[in-house]
Design a protein around this motif. Structure first.
Motif, PDB file in Angstrom:
ATOM      1  N   MET A   1      16.035  27.404  -4.387  1.00  0.00           N
ATOM      2  CA  MET A   1      14.827  26.940  -3.715  1.00  0.00           C
ATOM      3  C   MET A   1      14.672  25.446  -3.969  1.00  0.00           C
ATOM      4  SD  MET A   1      10.873  28.217  -4.220  1.00  0.00           S
ATOM      5  CE  MET A   1      11.249  29.861  -3.678  1.00  0.00           C
ATOM      6  N   ALA A   2      14.441  24.701  -2.930  1.00  0.00           N
ATOM      7  CA  ALA A   2      14.286  23.249  -3.018  1.00  0.00           C
ATOM      8  C   ALA A   2      12.948  22.879  -3.648  1.00  0.00           C
ATOM      9  CB  ALA A   2      14.393  22.634  -1.627  1.00  0.00           C
ATOM     10  N   LEU A   3      12.879  21.689  -4.179  1.00  0.00           N
ATOM     11  CA  LEU A   3      11.635  21.203  -4.774  1.00  0.00           C
ATOM     12  C   LEU A   3      10.494  21.268  -3.764  1.00  0.00           C
ATOM     13  CD1 LEU A   3      10.047  19.899  -7.077  1.00  0.00           C
ATOM     14  CD2 LEU A   3      10.893  17.683  -6.281  1.00  0.00           C
ATOM     15  N   SER A   4      10.758  20.890  -2.525  1.00  0.00           N
ATOM     16  CA  SER A   4       9.708  20.910  -1.497  1.00  0.00           C
ATOM     17  C   SER A   4       9.148  22.315  -1.314  1.00  0.00           C
ATOM     18  CB  SER A   4      10.258  20.385  -0.167  1.00  0.00           C
ATOM     19  OG  SER A   4      11.373  21.146   0.255  1.00  0.00           O
ATOM     20  N   GLU A   5      10.023  23.314  -1.306  1.00  0.00           N
ATOM     21  CA  GLU A   5       9.580  24.708  -1.156  1.00  0.00           C
ATOM     22  C   GLU A   5       8.790  25.170  -2.371  1.00  0.00           C
ATOM     23  OE1 GLU A   5      13.488  26.273  -0.665  1.00  0.00           O
ATOM     24  OE2 GLU A   5      13.320  26.350   1.512  1.00  0.00           O
ATOM     25  N   THR A   6       9.215  24.726  -3.550  1.00  0.00           N
ATOM     26  CA  THR A   6       8.525  25.104  -4.782  1.00  0.00           C
ATOM     27  C   THR A   6       7.112  24.539  -4.813  1.00  0.00           C
ATOM     28  OG1 THR A   6      10.623  25.205  -5.971  1.00  0.00           O
ATOM     29  CG2 THR A   6       8.621  25.007  -7.306  1.00  0.00           C
ATOM     30  N   ILE A   7       6.955  23.286  -4.417  1.00  0.00           N
ATOM     31  CA  ILE A   7       5.625  22.671  -4.391  1.00  0.00           C
ATOM     32  C   ILE A   7       4.721  23.444  -3.436  1.00  0.00           C
ATOM     33  CG2 ILE A   7       4.298  20.606  -3.752  1.00  0.00           C
ATOM     34  CD1 ILE A   7       6.785  18.964  -4.707  1.00  0.00           C
ATOM     35  N   TYR A   8       5.237  23.745  -2.239  1.00  0.00           N
ATOM     36  CA  TYR A   8       4.446  24.503  -1.258  1.00  0.00           C
ATOM     37  C   TYR A   8       4.065  25.872  -1.808  1.00  0.00           C
ATOM     38  CZ  TYR A   8       3.184  27.249   2.790  1.00  0.00           C
ATOM     39  OH  TYR A   8       2.514  28.077   3.648  1.00  0.00           O
ATOM     40  N   ARG A   9       5.039  26.590  -2.373  1.00  0.00           N
ATOM     41  CA  ARG A   9       4.780  27.936  -2.889  1.00  0.00           C
ATOM     42  C   ARG A   9       3.732  27.924  -3.999  1.00  0.00           C
ATOM     43  NH1 ARG A   9       6.473  30.575  -7.167  1.00  0.00           N
ATOM     44  NH2 ARG A   9       8.099  29.057  -7.638  1.00  0.00           N
ATOM     45  N   LEU A  10       3.887  27.014  -4.956  1.00  0.00           N
ATOM     46  CA  LEU A  10       2.925  26.962  -6.062  1.00  0.00           C
ATOM     47  C   LEU A  10       1.534  26.570  -5.575  1.00  0.00           C
ATOM     48  CD1 LEU A  10       5.175  25.314  -8.791  1.00  0.00           C
ATOM     49  CD2 LEU A  10       4.273  27.661  -8.799  1.00  0.00           C
ATOM     50  N   ARG A  11       1.471  25.627  -4.654  1.00  0.00           N
ATOM     51  CA  ARG A  11       0.164  25.196  -4.131  1.00  0.00           C
ATOM     52  C   ARG A  11      -0.541  26.356  -3.433  1.00  0.00           C
ATOM     53  NH1 ARG A  11      -1.603  24.004   0.685  1.00  0.00           N
ATOM     54  NH2 ARG A  11       0.423  23.692   1.681  1.00  0.00           N
TER      55      ARG A  11
END
Length: 71
Positions: A1-11
């Motif tokens: 999972m890319a950093l961008s996806e991780t930020i979206y998921r956590l948010r």
């Protein structure tokens, strides 16, 4: 999972809008959008702040498919 996806998921898992997260990190909503689309990346101090906010280690937020190194 890319950093961008991780930020979206956590948010989204924490029920925050892009504006809410931006306010917590003292950045613009547009910065959050750019991070989530992968067109830019957050500075290290913002990664650390997000790690604290979301209760994850910095290592997990940067490399989510890896486990943290153990001493």
């Amino acid at each position: 999972m890319a950093l961008s996806e991780t930020i979206y998921r956590l948010r989204t898992e924490h029920g925050l809008s892009q504006g809410d997260l931006a306010a917590e990190l003292d950045v613009s909503r547009q910065s959050i959008s750019k991070w989530e689309t992968g067109s830019s990346v957050p500075e290290l101090d913002k990664l650390v702040a997000m790690s604290r906010l979301f209760g994850v280690t910095s290592w997990c937020s940067v490399r989510p498919n890896r486990t943290a190194l153990r001493a």
